[in-house]
Design a protein around this motif. Structure first.
Motif, mmCIF file in Angstrom:
data_model
loop_
_atom_site.group_PDB
_atom_site.id
_atom_site.type_symbol
_atom_site.label_atom_id
_atom_site.label_comp_id
_atom_site.label_asym_id
_atom_site.label_seq_id
_atom_site.Cartn_x
_atom_site.Cartn_y
_atom_site.Cartn_z
ATOM 1 N N ARG A 51 -8.129 9.758 -7.218
ATOM 2 C CA ARG A 51 -8.772 8.329 -7.410
ATOM 3 C C ARG A 51 -7.926 7.343 -7.341
ATOM 4 N NH1 ARG A 51 -10.974 11.862 -11.396
ATOM 5 N NH2 ARG A 51 -9.122 11.751 -12.796
ATOM 6 N N ARG A 52 -6.708 7.358 -7.573
ATOM 7 C CA ARG A 52 -5.593 6.389 -7.666
ATOM 8 C C ARG A 52 -5.137 5.724 -5.957
ATOM 9 N NH1 ARG A 52 -0.108 7.841 -11.228
ATOM 10 N NH2 ARG A 52 -1.573 7.729 -13.197
ATOM 11 N N VAL A 53 -5.200 6.833 -4.828
ATOM 12 C CA VAL A 53 -5.125 6.604 -3.615
ATOM 13 C C VAL A 53 -6.366 5.856 -3.275
ATOM 14 C CG1 VAL A 53 -4.903 7.743 -1.340
ATOM 15 C CG2 VAL A 53 -3.307 8.325 -3.253
ATOM 16 N N ARG A 54 -7.584 6.349 -3.558
ATOM 17 C CA ARG A 54 -8.760 5.807 -2.969
ATOM 18 C C ARG A 54 -8.865 4.310 -3.637
ATOM 19 N NH1 ARG A 54 -11.931 9.935 -3.816
ATOM 20 N NH2 ARG A 54 -12.141 9.565 -6.263
ATOM 21 N N ALA A 55 -8.674 3.989 -4.627
ATOM 22 C CA ALA A 55 -8.427 2.725 -5.409
ATOM 23 C C ALA A 55 -7.605 1.800 -4.319
ATOM 24 C CB ALA A 55 -8.068 2.487 -6.601
ATOM 25 N N ILE A 56 -6.147 2.339 -4.192
ATOM 26 C CA ILE A 56 -5.409 1.851 -3.147
ATOM 27 C C ILE A 56 -5.861 1.182 -1.914
ATOM 28 C CG2 ILE A 56 -3.134 1.505 -2.129
ATOM 29 C CD1 ILE A 56 -2.387 3.577 -4.777
ATOM 30 N N LEU A 111 1.979 9.366 -5.573
ATOM 31 C CA LEU A 111 2.518 10.769 -5.389
ATOM 32 C C LEU A 111 3.577 11.181 -6.169
ATOM 33 C CD1 LEU A 111 2.525 10.581 -1.417
ATOM 34 C CD2 LEU A 111 1.085 11.911 -2.836
ATOM 35 N N ALA A 112 4.576 10.393 -6.648
ATOM 36 C CA ALA A 112 5.562 10.520 -7.523
ATOM 37 C C ALA A 112 4.972 10.943 -8.951
ATOM 38 C CB ALA A 112 6.658 9.346 -7.740
ATOM 39 N N ALA A 113 4.122 10.345 -9.378
ATOM 40 C CA ALA A 113 3.332 10.730 -10.411
ATOM 41 C C ALA A 113 2.639 11.828 -10.603
ATOM 42 C CB ALA A 113 2.198 9.561 -11.234
ATOM 43 N N PHE A 114 2.252 12.375 -9.418
ATOM 44 C CA PHE A 114 1.464 13.797 -9.400
ATOM 45 C C PHE A 114 2.585 14.678 -9.162
ATOM 46 C CE2 PHE A 114 0.325 17.012 -6.236
ATOM 47 C CZ PHE A 114 -0.810 17.525 -6.772
ATOM 48 N N GLU A 115 3.505 14.445 -8.585
ATOM 49 C CA GLU A 115 4.814 15.285 -8.228
ATOM 50 C C GLU A 115 5.393 15.622 -9.694
ATOM 51 O OE1 GLU A 115 6.967 13.583 -5.273
ATOM 52 O OE2 GLU A 115 5.684 14.480 -3.794
ATOM 53 N N ALA A 116 5.552 14.844 -10.479
ATOM 54 C CA ALA A 116 6.011 14.756 -11.957
ATOM 55 C C ALA A 116 5.227 15.163 -12.864
ATOM 56 C CB ALA A 116 6.552 13.354 -12.419
ATOM 57 N N GLY A 117 4.144 15.628 -12.457
ATOM 58 C CA GLY A 117 3.275 16.174 -13.552
ATOM 59 C C GLY A 117 2.631 15.465 -14.262
ATOM 60 N N GLU A 118 2.448 14.009 -13.923
ATOM 61 C CA GLU A 118 1.917 12.914 -15.113
ATOM 62 C C GLU A 118 0.456 12.742 -14.612
ATOM 63 O OE1 GLU A 118 4.384 9.522 -13.967
ATOM 64 O OE2 GLU A 118 6.233 10.514 -14.903
ATOM 65 N N CYS A 119 0.142 13.340 -13.559
ATOM 66 C CA CYS A 119 -1.486 13.442 -13.378
ATOM 67 C C CYS A 119 -1.824 14.549 -12.465
ATOM 68 C CB CYS A 119 -1.894 11.690 -12.418
ATOM 69 S SG CYS A 119 -1.084 11.766 -10.880
ATOM 70 N N ASP A 120 -3.271 14.912 -12.495
ATOM 71 C CA ASP A 120 -3.751 15.866 -11.677
ATOM 72 C C ASP A 120 -4.166 15.456 -10.283
ATOM 73 O OD1 ASP A 120 -5.970 14.853 -12.156
ATOM 74 O OD2 ASP A 120 -6.896 16.325 -13.201
ATOM 75 N N LEU A 121 -4.636 16.391 -9.362
ATOM 76 C CA LEU A 121 -5.081 15.992 -8.070
ATOM 77 C C LEU A 121 -6.237 15.029 -8.251
ATOM 78 C CD1 LEU A 121 -4.721 16.448 -5.065
ATOM 79 C CD2 LEU A 121 -6.317 18.433 -5.391
ATOM 80 N N ALA A 122 -7.263 15.283 -9.178
ATOM 81 C CA ALA A 122 -8.295 14.402 -8.963
ATOM 82 C C ALA A 122 -7.845 12.950 -9.164
ATOM 83 C CB ALA A 122 -9.209 14.820 -10.203
ATOM 84 N N VAL A 152 0.875 -1.310 0.107
ATOM 85 C CA VAL A 152 -0.086 -0.140 -0.002
ATOM 86 C C VAL A 152 0.743 1.297 -0.033
ATOM 87 C CG1 VAL A 152 -1.598 1.465 1.096
ATOM 88 C CG2 VAL A 152 -1.937 -1.300 1.061
ATOM 89 N N ILE A 153 1.884 1.247 0.805
ATOM 90 C CA ILE A 153 2.580 2.530 0.708
ATOM 91 C C ILE A 153 3.407 2.587 -0.171
ATOM 92 C CG2 ILE A 153 4.897 3.423 2.053
ATOM 93 C CD1 ILE A 153 3.540 1.963 4.677
ATOM 94 N N ARG A 154 4.098 1.480 -0.838
ATOM 95 C CA ARG A 154 4.788 1.685 -2.285
ATOM 96 C C ARG A 154 3.706 2.065 -3.166
ATOM 97 N NH1 ARG A 154 5.585 -3.316 -3.031
ATOM 98 N NH2 ARG A 154 7.344 -3.518 -1.568
ATOM 99 N N ASN A 155 2.650 1.831 -3.299
ATOM 100 C CA ASN A 155 1.684 2.246 -4.258
ATOM 101 C C ASN A 155 1.322 3.696 -4.053
ATOM 102 O OD1 ASN A 155 1.678 -0.163 -5.664
ATOM 103 N ND2 ASN A 155 -0.162 -0.811 -4.426
ATOM 104 N N VAL A 156 1.093 4.042 -3.058
ATOM 105 C CA VAL A 156 0.941 5.568 -2.696
ATOM 106 C C VAL A 156 1.811 6.191 -3.103
ATOM 107 C CG1 VAL A 156 0.236 7.137 -0.768
ATOM 108 C CG2 VAL A 156 -0.963 4.881 -0.872
ATOM 109 N N GLU A 157 3.058 5.907 -2.645
ATOM 110 C CA GLU A 157 4.423 6.555 -3.049
ATOM 111 C C GLU A 157 4.588 6.827 -4.508
ATOM 112 O OE1 GLU A 157 7.592 4.553 -1.162
ATOM 113 O OE2 GLU A 157 7.362 5.741 0.693
ATOM 114 N N GLU A 158 4.104 5.774 -5.225
ATOM 115 C CA GLU A 158 4.030 5.806 -6.898
ATOM 116 C C GLU A 158 3.174 6.808 -7.373
ATOM 117 O OE1 GLU A 158 3.772 1.958 -8.088
ATOM 118 O OE2 GLU A 158 5.627 1.280 -7.522
#
Length: 95
Positions: free
Chosen positions: A29-34, A14-25, A6-12
């Motif tokens: 969605r990703r964190v909720r699914a995790i 967050l990294a995608a968000f920080e890199a601009g690969e996804c928006d906050l919404a 879970v922690i690894r998936n949430v970190e991934e």
């Protein structure tokens, strides 16, 4: 799914968000699914239960070893002992 996964998936996510690969919404969605996967595929003696009934607890999901324990956990999340005693709800295992 274990906590480390879970922690690894949430970190991934967050990294995608920080890199601009996804928006906050999308991050939400990703964190909720995790978290949903973690709660419903929980390793151990606990199972996920969803409450349905009064508005303040409708849709609430708790982990518990039994249906009775799940009802007690839901009641414990409601502020005020008097209010908790008056709640009308059911709990069902999340499949």
């Amino acid at each position: 799914m274990d906590r480390i996964s879970v922690i690894r998936n949430v970190e991934e996510a967050l990294a995608a968000f920080e890199a601009g690969e996804c928006d906050l919404a999308e991050l939400e969605r990703r964190v909720r699914a995790i978290l949903r996967a973690y709660a419903t595929e929980f390793d151990g003696d606990l199972e996920a239960y969803r409450a349905s009934g009064d508005d303040e607890i409708d849709g609430l999901v708790v982990l518990a070893p039994s249906r009775r324990a799940a009802r007690e956990r839901v009641r414990g999340l409601v502020d005020g002992a008097e209010r908790a005693a008056d709640l009308r709800f059911e709990v069902e295992r999340v499949e």
